[in-house]
Every structure is written in structure tokens, then in C-alpha cells.
Design a protein around this motif. Structure first.
Motif, PDB file in Angstrom:
ATOM      1  N   THR A 181      28.568  15.356 -21.110  1.00 39.96           N
ATOM      2  CA  THR A 181      29.647  14.640 -20.441  1.00 39.96           C
ATOM      3  C   THR A 181      30.616  14.068 -21.466  1.00 39.96           C
ATOM      4  O   THR A 181      31.837  14.079 -21.262  1.00 39.96           O
ATOM      5  CB  THR A 181      29.077  13.504 -19.565  1.00 39.96           C
ATOM      6  N   VAL A 182      30.079  13.566 -22.582  1.00 39.27           N
ATOM      7  CA  VAL A 182      30.942  13.061 -23.660  1.00 39.27           C
ATOM      8  C   VAL A 182      31.833  14.185 -24.180  1.00 39.27           C
ATOM      9  O   VAL A 182      33.038  14.009 -24.364  1.00 39.27           O
ATOM     10  CB  VAL A 182      30.098  12.480 -24.807  1.00 39.27           C
ATOM     11  N   LYS A 183      31.245  15.364 -24.395  1.00 35.84           N
ATOM     12  CA  LYS A 183      32.011  16.508 -24.885  1.00 35.84           C
ATOM     13  C   LYS A 183      33.116  16.877 -23.897  1.00 35.84           C
ATOM     14  O   LYS A 183      34.233  17.206 -24.300  1.00 35.84           O
ATOM     15  CB  LYS A 183      31.092  17.699 -25.114  1.00 35.84           C
ATOM     16  N   ARG A 184      32.804  16.833 -22.604  1.00 35.79           N
ATOM     17  CA  ARG A 184      33.802  17.184 -21.593  1.00 35.79           C
ATOM     18  C   ARG A 184      34.973  16.217 -21.638  1.00 35.79           C
ATOM     19  O   ARG A 184      36.144  16.623 -21.590  1.00 35.79           O
ATOM     20  CB  ARG A 184      33.166  17.184 -20.200  1.00 35.79           C
ATOM     21  N   HIS A 185      34.679  14.931 -21.748  1.00 32.84           N
ATOM     22  CA  HIS A 185      35.748  13.938 -21.826  1.00 32.84           C
ATOM     23  C   HIS A 185      36.591  14.127 -23.086  1.00 32.84           C
ATOM     24  O   HIS A 185      37.819  14.013 -23.047  1.00 32.84           O
ATOM     25  CB  HIS A 185      35.158  12.524 -21.799  1.00 32.84           C
TER      26      HIS A 185
END
Length: 215
Positions: A181-185
Motif C-alpha cells: 500500500t505504501v508503494k502504491r501511494h
């Protein structure tokens, strides 16, 4: 031998009880779709998602954009494989951009035709890389114009942590979200700020006063 076709599992999140019932009836009439549950808020939705595999979450947007963004952060930061489609009651300034930056897979007006809605839900279950948007020309134009200058509250928070030297795994632990999720953001931030690296993104976010201070 007859192969059984897997049905798409749907979770409806909608405050209006009449609309919840209507959506349940709509999807239940399709042989390849199954409504696993209909709930009135995200807290109930998270309980369902913690115990069952859901393919598509259909979220009836809150009247408040801030409340809707908070709801979507809770849904999407779980790192679950389900995809989220938003049914919007109003097309307001910044709405399309906010939903897309939050990571939803579909944005549709509440008055979308039943055939179109069913088709989108089927598409979301089949192609995880595809995003569906149905909005007015002015709404899309606004979204395109704001891209690169507006970060969501979660994106600003993550960039504040990046600016303080935290790795993706450390940020995920700090915010209780999945590393993916961090990577997506961060991918969203790179696109919005036209950044080529973490340092470049931090510098551009700082210059635009978009960083949330580390507490």
C-alpha cells in the motif's frame, strides 16, 4: 466433466437502506455474481473483509469528501486483494481526483444504468489493471488540471515520513498498513509531482508545502 464457473463475490457498503436492497436485488439476479453482504458503513465492511474473500467492494460515497476519503483509506490500506468501486451522489470539485488518488478502481455516478454497473463489476473482477471512470467532461478536466498539485491526506502523511528517512517497511509499520500500500501511494505521488526519485518527490512536496510533519 463440467467445470464450475467461479462467481464474483460482492460487498455493498451503502447507508441508504433502499439503495442497499436495490443493489442486492440487481446483482443477485446475475448467475455469475453473488452479494456476500450488504452493510451500512465501513466499520461493518471491515468486519466482513476480515473473515471472507471479497472480489469487489461497491462503496456508496459519503456526502462529505473528507469522510469518504477516510472511509477509503480504511478500506484500501488493508492490503486486501478486493477492488473498490465508488458510486458517487454528486460530482464536486476535486472529487474525481480524490477518489482516483485514493486507489479506487472505478468511479461511477449513482444514476448509472444497471447494465453498465453490472458490466463494470464484472470487468473489475477479471482485469485488475483496468480502471473505470464515468464522469462529466468538466469533472475530468478538473481532475487533469489538479493532477500534480494535490496529494491526498494519506499521501501527504507518507511523504512526511519519507522526508524523515523512513523506509517503506518502516512507514507501513508506523501506519499499520501493508508495504504494498505504501508503494502504491508513492507511485501516485511520483506521477502527481512528476518526480523521478524519493528525494525528488520530497523536494517537490516540501516546495509545495505538502508535507505532514512527523509527530
Amino acid at each position: 466433466m463440467t467445470l464450475l464457473k467461479t462467481r464474483t463475490s460482492i460487498l455493498v457498503v451503502e447507508r441508504n437502506s433502499l439503495l442497499r436492497k436495490g443493489l442486492h436485488a440487481l446483482f443477485s439476479a446475475e448467475a455469475d455474481l453473488v452479494v456476500h453482504a450488504t452493510v451500512s458503513d465501513v466499520t461493518e465492511a471491515l468486519e466482513v473483509l476480515s473473515e471472507h474473500r471479497i472480489d469487489v467492494v461497491l462503496y456508496g460515497a459519503s456526502e462529505s469528501l473528507a469522510a469518504a476519503e477516510h472511509d477509503l483509506v480504511r478500506l484500501l490500506d488493508r492490503g486486501a486483494p478486493c477492488r473498490v468501486a465508488v458510486l458517487s451522489k454528486h460530482e464536486r470539485p476535486g472529487e474525481v481526483e480524490m477518489y482516483l488518488s485514493s486507489g479506487v478502481s472505478a468511479y461511477l455516478p449513482e444514476d448509472v444504468t444497471s447494465d453498465c454497473l453490472v458490466s463494470v463489476v464484472r470487468g473489475l473482477a477479471v482485469n485488475r489493471d483496468r480502471v473505470y471512470i464515468m464522469a462529466s467532461r468538466s469533472g475530468l478536466g478538473l481532475a487533469a488540471g489538479q493532477r500534480g498539485t494535490q496529494l491526498s491526506s494519506r499521501e501527504r502523511e507518507i511523504m512526511g515520513l519519507v522526508a524523515n528517512g523512513l523506509s517503506n517497511s518502516a512507514i507501513a509499520c508506523r501506519l499499520s498498513i501493508a508495504p504494498g500500500t505504501v508503494k502504491r501511494h508513492l507511485r501516485n505521488v511520483f506521477v502527481k509531482l512528476n518526480a523521478v526519485s524519493r528525494i525528488d518527490a520530497v523536494n517537490k512536496a516540501r516546495a509545495a508545502a505538502l508535507l505532514v510533519p512527523l509527530c
